[in-house]
Scaffold this active site. Structure first.
Site, mmCIF file in Angstrom:
data_model
loop_
_atom_site.group_PDB
_atom_site.id
_atom_site.type_symbol
_atom_site.label_atom_id
_atom_site.label_comp_id
_atom_site.label_asym_id
_atom_site.label_seq_id
_atom_site.Cartn_x
_atom_site.Cartn_y
_atom_site.Cartn_z
ATOM 1 C CD GLN A 154 44.062 27.411 53.648
ATOM 2 O OE1 GLN A 154 43.016 27.031 54.142
ATOM 3 N NE2 GLN A 154 45.242 27.196 54.228
ATOM 4 C CG ASP A 170 41.297 30.043 60.548
ATOM 5 O OD1 ASP A 170 41.569 29.444 61.610
ATOM 6 O OD2 ASP A 170 42.031 29.998 59.547
ATOM 7 C CE LYS A 228 41.891 24.376 56.682
ATOM 8 N NZ LYS A 228 42.573 25.665 56.581
#
Ligand code: NAP
Length: 298
Positions: free
Chosen positions: A97, A120, A54
């Site tokens: 994450q 996200d 990413k």
């Protein structure tokens, strides 16, 4: 059946080209960079690899990253970091994450991410607003799947879609997004009585399970569209959640090269949109510098 591939790499490149141009325009207009904060807690090897990918993708389009790698950490410590990033006007997006280590209260931490920086779509607030069709970021993988559908002009309205998996980052938001597009959605999970039968009725199958080739080719309806979000390592090879559906499916995403690259491109797009919205707010509401971020966007 002549099966065709839904090429995630191609979709991702198109999104990234668009993001790269808009990042350049943003920097010209505001004379400051766009920055995504990434946080890894624990020592999960796969998480480190994903965040590396990413960050690399961010660099490719001109987005800066601020990386936190926290081998051992507490819920309170992580919340402190999230709150300081929420308040930092130089940070446009926050990515944590997942999965987080078991000692961390994942939900409590995700819910602390400011709505406007939750690129996200991890918090309950983001999920709720997205489900109601309101303005909020959806989780990057299901949003990326919508990008694939749009790229190939696949209209889900009235279609029977079977989403296999109900995780908060994939199956559930996917189902909500498809419902918002007027699909008839069935969600399957480990307690589903007859998975094969459910899949056999679907015009579109979205696999988000994490079990290599759980869904057999012969379960699929002839001509079904298969979106395989699964990513499993078997004998050093990456394998999806669906057996290669070539010959039965009309269209399908390969693994690798399907959903994965589009997820990353979507994260970049979301980060850019977050920055653009934050700037628009500063310009239109004149919040006195960027202090608004401390209060959050109302
Ligand atoms: P997860 O949190 O482990 O959730 C898996 C879901 O699958 C659960 O809802 C589970 O049901 C269901 N499930 C498991 N075994 C099943 C079975 N035998 N029959 C029916 N349902 C079953 O996984 P996730 O985070 O959603 O990830 C799913 C897959 O997507 C993984 O392969 C992951 O690597 C991949 N992924 C890919 C990307 C990408 O960018 N391509 C991003 C994220 C994840 P219960 O709820 O009943 O337990």
């Amino acid at each position: 059946m002549n099966s065709q591939i839904l090429d995630g790499q191609r979709v991702a490149e198109e999104i990234k080209d668009n993001v790269r141009n808009r990042v350049y325009e943003y920097e010209q207009a505001y004379n400051e960079p766009i920055t995504l904060a990434t946080i890894i807690v624990g020592n999960d090897k796969a998480s480190k690899t994903y965040v590396k990918m990413k960050s690399k993708a961010c660099r490719e389009v001109g987005i800066h990253t601020m990386e936190y790698i926290l081998p051992e950490f507490t819920t309170d410590g992580l919340i402190q970091i999230i709150e300081s990033l929420n308040a930092n006007p130089s940070i446009n997006g926050i990515l944590i994450q997942h999965p987080l280590p078991k000692n961390i209260d994942e939900k409590e931490c995700f819910d602390k991410i400011a709505l406007e920086k939750d690129v996200d779509g991890l918090s309950s607030h983001s999920f709720g607003k997205m489900s109601f069709g309101e303005d909020a970021f959806g989780s990057a993988t299901p949003t990326g799947i919508l990008h694939i559908l749009d790229f190939y002009n696949i209209d889900v309205q009235g279609k029977k879609v079977c989403v296999v998996g109900r995780s908060p980052i994939l199956g559930k938001p996917m189902a909500a997004m498809l419902l918002n597009r007027d699909a008839t959605v069935t969600i399957c999970h480990t307690k589903t009585k007859n998975l094969q039968e459910e899949i056999g009725q679907a015009d579109i199958v979205v696999a988000a399970v994490g079990r290599p080739e759980l869904i057999k080719k012969e379960w699929l309806k002839e001509g079904a569209i298969v979106i395989d979000a699964g990513y499993n390592y078997v004998n050093g090879k990456s394998v999806g959640d669906v057996q290669n559906p070539s010959g039965v499916a009309s269209l399908y995403t390969p693994v690798p090269g399907g959903v994965g690259p589009v997820t990353i491109a979507t994260l970049l797009d979301n980060t850019l949109i977050a920055a653009e919205k934050q700037q628009a707010l500063i310009q239109t509401k004149n919040y006195g510098g960027k202090q608004y971020i401390k209060e959050g966007i109302k």
